[in-house]
Scaffold this motif. Structure first.
Motif, short mmCIF file in Angstrom:
data_model
loop_
_atom_site.label_atom_id
_atom_site.label_comp_id
_atom_site.label_asym_id
_atom_site.label_seq_id
_atom_site.Cartn_x
_atom_site.Cartn_y
_atom_site.Cartn_z
N ALA A 1 35.38 33.56 40.23
CA ALA A 1 34.88 32.20 40.46
C ALA A 1 33.54 32.29 41.15
O ALA A 1 33.21 33.30 41.79
CB ALA A 1 35.87 31.42 41.30
N ASP A 2 32.80 31.14 41.09
CA ASP A 2 31.50 31.10 41.72
C ASP A 2 31.66 31.25 43.23
O ASP A 2 32.49 30.58 43.85
CB ASP A 2 30.80 29.78 41.35
CG ASP A 2 29.35 29.75 41.85
OD1 ASP A 2 28.75 30.88 41.93
OD2 ASP A 2 28.87 28.70 42.17
N GLY A 3 30.84 32.11 43.81
CA GLY A 3 30.88 32.34 45.25
C GLY A 3 31.95 33.34 45.70
O GLY A 3 32.10 33.60 46.89
N GLU A 4 32.69 33.91 44.77
CA GLU A 4 33.77 34.87 45.14
C GLU A 4 33.16 36.22 45.50
O GLU A 4 32.32 36.72 44.74
CB GLU A 4 34.74 35.01 43.97
CG GLU A 4 35.88 35.96 44.29
CD GLU A 4 36.85 36.10 43.13
OE1 GLU A 4 37.78 36.94 43.26
OE2 GLU A 4 36.73 35.41 42.10
N PRO A 5 33.55 36.79 46.61
CA PRO A 5 33.05 38.13 46.98
C PRO A 5 33.72 39.20 46.13
O PRO A 5 34.91 39.15 45.87
CB PRO A 5 33.42 38.25 48.45
CG PRO A 5 34.61 37.38 48.61
CD PRO A 5 34.43 36.23 47.65
N VAL B 1 29.57 36.24 43.56
CA VAL B 1 29.36 35.61 42.25
C VAL B 1 28.53 34.35 42.46
O VAL B 1 28.90 33.47 43.27
CB VAL B 1 30.70 35.27 41.57
CG1 VAL B 1 30.44 34.58 40.22
CG2 VAL B 1 31.52 36.54 41.39
N SER B 2 27.38 34.21 41.73
CA SER B 2 26.52 33.04 41.89
C SER B 2 26.36 32.26 40.60
O SER B 2 25.77 31.18 40.61
CB SER B 2 25.12 33.48 42.40
OG SER B 2 24.52 34.35 41.47
N THR B 3 26.80 32.71 39.53
CA THR B 3 26.70 32.02 38.25
C THR B 3 28.10 31.73 37.77
O THR B 3 28.96 32.62 37.79
CB THR B 3 25.96 32.90 37.24
OG1 THR B 3 24.69 33.21 37.76
CG2 THR B 3 25.81 32.17 35.90
N PRO B 4 28.33 30.50 37.34
CA PRO B 4 29.68 30.17 36.87
C PRO B 4 30.05 31.08 35.73
O PRO B 4 29.22 31.62 35.01
CB PRO B 4 29.57 28.71 36.45
CG PRO B 4 28.32 28.19 37.09
CD PRO B 4 27.39 29.34 37.26
N ALA B 5 31.34 31.20 35.58
CA ALA B 5 31.86 32.08 34.53
C ALA B 5 31.51 31.52 33.18
O ALA B 5 31.62 30.31 32.94
CB ALA B 5 33.36 32.23 34.68
N GLY C 1 22.59 36.28 31.13
CA GLY C 1 23.79 35.95 31.94
C GLY C 1 24.03 37.01 32.95
O GLY C 1 24.98 37.75 32.92
N ARG C 2 23.28 37.24 33.84
CA ARG C 2 23.43 38.31 34.86
C ARG C 2 23.97 37.74 36.17
O ARG C 2 23.90 36.55 36.41
CB ARG C 2 22.08 38.97 35.13
CG ARG C 2 21.00 38.02 35.59
CD ARG C 2 19.68 38.71 35.57
NE ARG C 2 18.68 37.76 36.11
CZ ARG C 2 17.88 37.97 37.10
NH1 ARG C 2 17.98 39.14 37.69
NH2 ARG C 2 16.99 37.09 37.49
N ARG C 3 24.42 38.61 36.96
CA ARG C 3 24.97 38.26 38.25
C ARG C 3 24.08 38.84 39.33
O ARG C 3 23.70 40.02 39.25
CB ARG C 3 26.39 38.77 38.43
CG ARG C 3 27.33 38.10 37.42
CD ARG C 3 28.65 38.76 37.48
NE ARG C 3 29.57 38.21 36.46
CZ ARG C 3 30.69 38.71 36.11
NH1 ARG C 3 31.09 39.85 36.67
NH2 ARG C 3 31.46 38.12 35.20
N THR C 4 23.79 38.03 40.24
CA THR C 4 22.91 38.48 41.30
C THR C 4 23.75 39.20 42.37
O THR C 4 24.65 38.61 42.99
CB THR C 4 22.19 37.26 41.95
OG1 THR C 4 21.48 36.58 40.90
CG2 THR C 4 21.24 37.72 43.02
N PRO C 5 23.43 40.43 42.55
CA PRO C 5 24.18 41.15 43.61
C PRO C 5 23.78 40.71 45.01
O PRO C 5 22.67 40.27 45.20
CB PRO C 5 23.80 42.62 43.35
CG PRO C 5 22.48 42.57 42.69
CD PRO C 5 22.43 41.30 41.88
N ARG C 6 24.70 40.82 45.88
CA ARG C 6 24.44 40.42 47.28
C ARG C 6 25.00 41.48 48.19
O ARG C 6 26.17 41.74 48.21
CB ARG C 6 25.11 39.06 47.57
CG ARG C 6 24.90 38.61 48.99
CD ARG C 6 25.67 37.32 49.16
NE ARG C 6 25.56 36.89 50.57
CZ ARG C 6 26.21 35.85 51.05
NH1 ARG C 6 27.00 35.10 50.29
NH2 ARG C 6 26.06 35.49 52.32
N ARG C 7 24.09 41.97 48.94
CA ARG C 7 24.55 43.00 49.86
C ARG C 7 24.93 42.41 51.15
O ARG C 7 24.32 41.48 51.60
CB ARG C 7 23.46 44.06 50.10
CG ARG C 7 23.15 44.87 48.83
CD ARG C 7 22.18 45.97 49.16
NE ARG C 7 21.91 46.75 47.99
CZ ARG C 7 22.64 47.80 47.58
NH1 ARG C 7 23.70 48.16 48.24
NH2 ARG C 7 22.28 48.47 46.49
#
Length: 427
Positions: free
Chosen positions: A389-393, A407-411, A421-427
């Motif tokens: 889901a969006d915002g899920e770690p 997760v920053s982009t909806p599924a 359709g990429r996902r932005t990684p967050r450290r």
């Protein structure tokens, strides 16, 4: 003396104040004895004397020291006078007689009968049978003599050679032996009580280890006390081992049968009571020689056996026994080493091959090629974008470690590889 009135009629009526005078009592005794009937009495003759037509003798009991004075007319004793002497056994038919003036009791005999040797032997045989039936002569009740007694009890005559024979011969054999001597009468009326008392006294002495009753030779009548029942029973009751040394070899009083050991003579008793020191030394020397010879013989045999075994090749070069086994062991060790080395080499090759296969199939190898594993918070691996889901770690694992993303982009639906359709990684 003042008058005391009439004399009492009966002896029971006499008192200190009214006694009978001797002249009154003596006739009464004489009258009482005169009414006694004649009696046959037996005893041993002592102090035989003749005075004119009368024989005077003392008749004594052979068991107890009791005697009677007897007067016999020469005519009544004529048939046995030539065989009669002190020590003979006599049966007399006599009437008691009391001599008032002398106050003596004698017996006046009118017939005599000499107890012959045959009758005495018959009496001894009868007593022998009685005592034998009681077990007094049994071998199992006889005690062994001590090998070397320190103190020896000796019953012997007051004067005679028996004491000298026993003591001198015993000390010649063993000089250290000590004697406890009782000198007694060995014939006559006092023999039985004195010998019996001496045996009892020595038996009660704890120092005495063996008792010797010794008497030299004599006539059959002289040795009769040592066949007396009282003396024989006293010897049987003795707790100390007893040696009988009475008379000579042919004499055999009953004391010999009840004693623990019979010696033929007093000298023989001395040989029995202690060992001969000369003989014992000779036996000891002989035993030492035999022991030394036995030991030397055994040593010689053992040395010969040892030399025989030492001369065998196996003992001359003992390693001969182990060399074949050593060679076989070396061969087995070498074979074992080669076998183990080959097995280890083969196992090493197989291990290397398996390791290469494992490395090729390992997820780490895939990660090394740039791939990553995405996991949810509970550790589940993400295989479909629709699962998050969006915002899920999320946790991302790469070849060199792991990091967290959000997760920053909806599924969206799955798109071909390389599409947008990429996902932005967050450290």
């Amino acid at each position: 003396m003042t008058a005391r009135g009439p004399l009492p009629l009966r002896a029971a009526d006499t008192t200190p104040d009214r006694p009978w005078p001797v002249r009154h009592l003596a006739p009464k005794i004489a009258d009482y004895i005169a009414r006694m009937p004649p009696v046959w009495v037996e005893g041993q003759v002592l102090n035989l004397k003749r005075w004119n037509s009368l024989y005077f003798l003392t008749l004594r009991d052979t068991d107890l020291d009791m005697s009677l004075s007897v007067t016999v007319p020469a005519g009544a004793i004529a048939s046995v006078a030539d065989r009669l002497s002190d020590g003979s056994h006599l049966v007399v038919h006599a009437r008691p007689r009391y001599h008032e003036k002398r106050g003596e009791l004698t017996f006046a005999a009118d017939a005599v009968r000499l107890v012959g040797l045959g009758e005495l032997l018959a009496r001894i045989e009868h007593l022998k049978g009685v005592l034998g039936a009681e077990g007094l002569f049994d071998e199992d009740r006889k005690r062994p003599l001590p090998f070397l007694p320190a103190v020896v009890g000796l019953v012997c005559a007051q004067q005679g050679d028996a004491e000298h024979d026993v003591v001198s011969n015993a000390r010649a054999r063993w000089a250290a032996v000590q004697f406890e001597i009782r000198r007694v009468t060995v014939q006559g009326p006092r023999a039985v009580p004195e010998v019996t008392a001496a045996i009892a006294e020595l038996d009660a002495d704890p120092r005495v280890e063996v008792i010797v009753v010794a008497r030299g030779g004599g006539s059959f009548e002289d040795l009769l006390p040592f066949s007396n029942e009282a003396l024989v029973r006293a010897a049987a009751a003795c707790r100390t081992p007893l040696i009988s040394a009475i008379g000579h070899h042919l004499d055999s009083p009953l004391l010999d049968l009840v004693a623990d050991w019979r010696a033929s003579t007093p000298t023989d008793a001395a040989k029995r009571v202690v060992p001969d020191v000369t003989e014992e030394r000779a036996r000891l020397t002989q035993a030492r020689h035999r022991a030394r010879a036995a030991v030397l013989g055994r040593l010689t045999r053992e040395q010969s056996t040892l030399d025989h075994w030492r001369g065998r090749p196996v003992l001359a070069r003992p390693v001969t026994l182990v060399e074949p086994h050593q060679l076989a062991l070396d061969r087995l060790v070498d074979h074992g080493r080669r076998t183990v080395g080959a097995a280890l080499a083969e196992a090493g090759i197989a291990t290397a091959r398996l390791a290469a296969q494992v490395r090729a199939l390992s997820p780490a190898a895939t990660l090394d090629r740039g791939y990553a594993v995405v996991q949810r918070a509970d550790g589940a691996v993400v295989r479909d974008p629709a699962e998050v889901a969006d915002g899920e770690p999320l946790a991302v694992r790469v070849a060199r470690g792991r990091f967290a993303v959000t997760v920053s982009t909806p599924a969206t639906a799955a798109q071909p590889e390389g599409s947008a359709g990429r996902r932005t990684p967050r450290r």
